[in-house]
Scaffold this active site. Structure first.
Site, short mmCIF file in Angstrom:
data_model
loop_
_atom_site.label_atom_id
_atom_site.label_comp_id
_atom_site.label_asym_id
_atom_site.label_seq_id
_atom_site.Cartn_x
_atom_site.Cartn_y
_atom_site.Cartn_z
CE1 TYR A 50 14.14 -21.70 19.43
CE2 TYR A 50 12.78 -23.21 18.16
CZ TYR A 50 13.31 -21.95 18.35
OH TYR A 50 13.01 -20.95 17.47
CG ASP A 51 10.27 -28.05 19.43
OD1 ASP A 51 10.69 -27.07 18.78
OD2 ASP A 51 10.34 -29.23 19.02
CE LYS A 132 0.74 -14.90 -11.31
NZ LYS A 132 0.96 -15.02 -9.88
CD GLU A 190 4.73 -20.60 -8.27
OE1 GLU A 190 5.54 -20.39 -9.20
OE2 GLU A 190 4.25 -19.70 -7.55
S1 IVH Z 1 5.92 -17.71 -15.95
C1 IVH Z 1 9.07 -14.33 -16.91
N1 IVH Z 1 3.99 -19.41 -15.42
O1 IVH Z 1 3.79 -16.08 -11.01
C2 IVH Z 1 7.93 -14.90 -16.16
N2 IVH Z 1 4.72 -17.98 -13.66
O2 IVH Z 1 3.91 -13.07 -11.34
C3 IVH Z 1 8.12 -16.29 -15.71
N3 IVH Z 1 3.59 -18.37 -11.52
O3 IVH Z 1 7.10 -15.47 -10.09
C4 IVH Z 1 6.98 -16.79 -14.91
N4 IVH Z 1 2.31 -20.02 -12.20
O4 IVH Z 1 6.02 -17.63 -9.23
C5 IVH Z 1 4.77 -18.43 -14.94
N5 IVH Z 1 2.34 -21.00 -15.10
C6 IVH Z 1 3.10 -20.03 -14.61
C7 IVH Z 1 3.03 -19.61 -13.27
C8 IVH Z 1 3.85 -18.56 -12.83
C9 IVH Z 1 2.65 -19.26 -11.16
C10 IVH Z 1 4.17 -17.37 -10.61
C11 IVH Z 1 5.67 -17.36 -10.55
C12 IVH Z 1 6.08 -15.97 -10.93
C13 IVH Z 1 4.83 -15.19 -10.72
C14 IVH Z 1 4.81 -14.04 -11.70
#
Ligand code: IVH
Length: 715
Positions: A50-51, A132, A190
């Site tokens: 496959y590869d 984030k 995450e």
């Molecule tokens: S809180 C109710 N904290 O950002 C909200 N999200 O746009 C809960 N993300 O789907 C999320 N770092 O994948 C939160 N420190 C952080 C984050 C984070 C990355 C991502 C996450 C979420 C998206 C929201």
């Protein structure tokens, strides 16, 4: 494998023509093995064989990059066909965050919270400020302290079960440490891949002739969606915990307390997380993290501010699908400088001519960019008006040094031209006056509806224009239309060029014509692939009315509109008859179409234009001969909510918003986005805001999700 029957020509000896045929053959064969492996769990060849197929396909594409298409196997790596993993319904939906871009947005966010909680100016609001992470969110469910399920976010209500793969991550404890761990704990956070691991993985992939990933996020996603957990284990993925779902008891009463508890249980949390006590501190945090962004070993795309006190979070609640107590403060898009080498014109399915800028390849935010959309002729001239991202007073010329911007998943754009690097002989770009389809059909200007400024260029050739014909065929076979397996863009292009399939109906006569065509004699095709193709086509001779209407490729008739039309008329005969009448400007027929929920003048005009063209009527007639079109379910008339207008607001817990709307429509209700005097019911979930207030003002009945379910349950 077909390769056994015939010696393969070495990749560097292939002519472009041979390469094209070979790519089609390989794509068909790979697709067949994918199906056997992923969906039937019964691989028909060894992994090595496959590869080998994939490597050959990739090597040919590397030699002839012009032959790469959207549905080529290399573009699908890691993205499993649906159904690969078991679906998991989240006990508490996984929602997303509202975005702030400017400082003022952050000021407003804090002021909103203050107002909502009725806090005085002197009362301090403590925030948890966190980077984030640009990865994939994951929900880890522990019962009795043991990891039982790991699920991706999916659509927020339902994700995919990737437990076996997640168990290979060293940052995810299999058992929660410490005493007094609540019986049910859903820890969310995450999954990410470090930049170093991403680069190293790409080096390995390249050396092995495998596909390279565009960015760390994609490679994390691809690594997680492996059927074989040992592959995930070989890819270094990290996990930061920052949120939670269902908890049978709360171990802390603040966000920062919860983060400390996650660490206590054995999770990693982001070390840059801080508490802040004022807007100034939040903005300083944003600045500091942004300045450290490029030195971090993982991708971040902003910072997140969360109200620290959980009782306040509770009171603040949600507005639609985002919490009122948190916001993502994004970083500005990343930019890079490069040279515009050429401008090419692409013709879309509806005849719109889109200029595409060909760039000297450049890395922007971890992705190599070589194409940018230039939108429309006015944009290139620099007269696109407001709403355009190009700096005012600039026009774009071939040879210009340009600044390219990429924001998140948004398509890259040119935002500025470096005028003092403009070549002396660079001339203003002249948009072609005839379509590149060489029919020399005239290109007309068409104002763009919907507030976007400028004018679009459009070829007037309609289905006589080969580009539009082929684009329509591609839509026709696509997943949401006829979904003919093994018959994707590449095959359509090839069959079209050979003159075998010139319009949709031709697909269904291929088998009957095969005595003459002899598809199995095409180099590398083979009897099995041809039989599989015919089987796939025959399977689609019966099709639902909504899909069929969508597949016709009528302008402005996307999936939702097609469904509304199908439900409105019920049968193909009724719909077809109405279309012919609408094309003949029959007023009663137009009024009847207008009465269908979600259908308005734009669609009616488009239907009239489509069925007004004898060429199109012929295409439809020659196609329907081969098909059985299944009636659509008409909305029910005898339910408790038939004919009622319903508005959904706030977050729903038992359904996604789309599911709830579809169900309401099936029961004959009209679903509306705004509350008015005509509204019969407002179904409000947690976090409902202004719509609820509006309903109260107008005296509209407000139902909880359960009351709504009781109402329709009795229907
Ligand atoms: S809180 C109710 N904290 O950002 C909200 N999200 O746009 C809960 N993300 O789907 C999320 N770092 O994948 C939160 N420190 C952080 C984050 C984070 C990355 C991502 C996450 C979420 C998206 C929201």
């Amino acid at each position: 494998m077909a390769s056994k029957s015939k010696p393969l020509i070495a990749v560097d000896k292939l002519t472009e023509r041979q390469a094209k045929v070979e790519l089609v053959r390989l794509a068909l064969e790979i697709e067949r093995h994918n199906e056997a492996y992923y969906n039937e769990d019964a691989p028909t060849i060894s992994d090595a064989a496959y590869d080998e197929l994939r490597r050959r396909s990739d090597a040919i594409e590397a030699r002839f990059p012009g032959l790469v298409t959207k549905d080529s196997p290399s573009q699908k790596v890691g993205a499993a066909p649906s159904g690969k993993f078991r679906k998991v319904r989240h006990a508490v939906p996984m929602l997303s965050l509202d975005n702030a871009f400017a400082e003022q947005d952050v000021v407003d966010f804090v002021a909103r919270i203050r107002r909502f909680l009725r806090l005085g100016d002197d009362e301090t609001i403590v925030f948890s400020a966190e980077p984030k992470i640009d990865g994939l969110s994951m929900s880890l469910r522990y019962e009795g302290g043991d990891l039982v399920t790991a699920a991706t976010r999916g659509d927020g209500a339902e994700g995919e079960d990737v437990t076996a793969n997640i168990r290979t991550l060293k940052d995810v404890p299999h058992h929660l440490k410490g005493r007094g761990v609540p019986d049910v704990c859903e820890v969310r956070g995450e999954v990410y891949m470090t930049k170093a691991a991403f680069l190293a993985l790409n080096e390995r992939q390249k050396a092995a002739g495998d596909t390279v990933f565009a960015n760390p996020r994609n490679s994390a996603a691809g690594s997680l969606r492996q059927k074989d957990p040992t592959i995930t284990a070989s890819r270094p993925l990290g996990f930061f915990a920052y949120a939670w779902g269902e908890m049978s008891a709360m171990p802390a009463d603040t966000q920062s307390g919860m983060i400390a508890w996650f660490e206590h249980c054995g999770f990693k949390t982001n070390p840059l997380t801080r508490t802040c006590r004022s807007v100034e501190q939040l903005l300083a945090f944003h600045g500091e993290i942004e300045s450290r962004r490029s030195h971090l070993d993982y991708d971040i795309d902003g910072v997140v501010y969360k109200v620290d006190r959980l009782d306040w979070q509770e009171r603040l609640g949600f507005v639609s699908r985002t919490p009122r107590w948190a916001i993502a403060h994004k970083f500005p898009a990343e930019r890079a400088i490069t040279v515009l080498k050429d401008i090419e014109i692409q013709v879309g399915r509806t005849g719109a001519l889109t200029p595409v800028g060909k760039l000297e390849p450049v890395g922007v935010g971890g992705v190599i960019v070589q194409n940018v959309t230039l939108h429309n002729p006015d944009y290139i001239k620099g007269v696109g008006g407001k709403g355009e991202v190009l700096r005012e007073g600039r026009d774009i010329r071939i040879g210009d040094t340009v600044i390219v911007q990429r924001a998140g998943d948004v398509i890259p754009q040119i935002v500025d031209v470096v005028l003092d690097r403009r070549p002396k002989d660079a001339k203003p770009y002249h948009f072609p006056r005839t379509c590149p389809c060489h029919l020399h059909t005239e290109v007309v200007r068409e104002e763009i509806a919907g507030g976007e400024e400028g004018a679009r260029a459009r070829c007037t050739g309609e289905f006589a224009c080969p580009y539009q014909k082929i684009q329509h065929l591609m839509l026709f076979v696509s997943r949401r239309a006829f979904d003919i397996e093994g018959f994707g863009e590449k095959q359509i292009e090839y069959f079209f060029e050979q003159g075998w399939v010139k319009e949709p109906g031709d697909i269904f006569t291929l088998q009957a014509r095969n005595d003459k065509l002899k598809l199995e004699q095409i180099e590398g095709y083979g009897a099995t692939s041809v039989r599989n193709l015919f089987d796939a086509i025959n399977e689609r001779r019966t099709i639902g009315l909504d899909r069929f209407i969508y597949a016709l490729g009528i302008r402005h008739v996307g999936e939702t509109t097609a469904l509304a039309l199908a439900r409105g008329y019920g049968s193909w005969e009724a719909f077809h008859d109405a279309c012919l009448k609408v094309a003949a400007k029959d007023e009663a027929a137009m009024a009847e179409m207008d009465d269908i929920d979600q259908i308005g003048d734009t669609v009616i005009q488009a239907v009239a234009a489509y069925f007004g063209e004898s060429h199109n009527r012929g295409i439809v007639e020659r196609l329907t001969r081969h098909l059985t079109i299944v009636d659509a379910e008409k909305p029910k008339k005898d339910t408790a909510v038939a004919g009622k207008t319903v508005v959904f607001t706030g977050s729903l817990e038992k359904f996604t918003r789309d599911e709830a709307k579809a169900q309401a429509a099936r029961l004959g209700a009209k679903v509306s986005g705004s509350v008015s005097k005509k509204t019969d019911y407002v179904v409000a979930g947690p976090g409902a805001g202004s719509k609820l207030a509006e309903a109260a003002k107008l005296g509209v009945t407000v139902l909880t999700e359960d009351e709504w379910l009781a109402l329709i349950g009795g229907a």
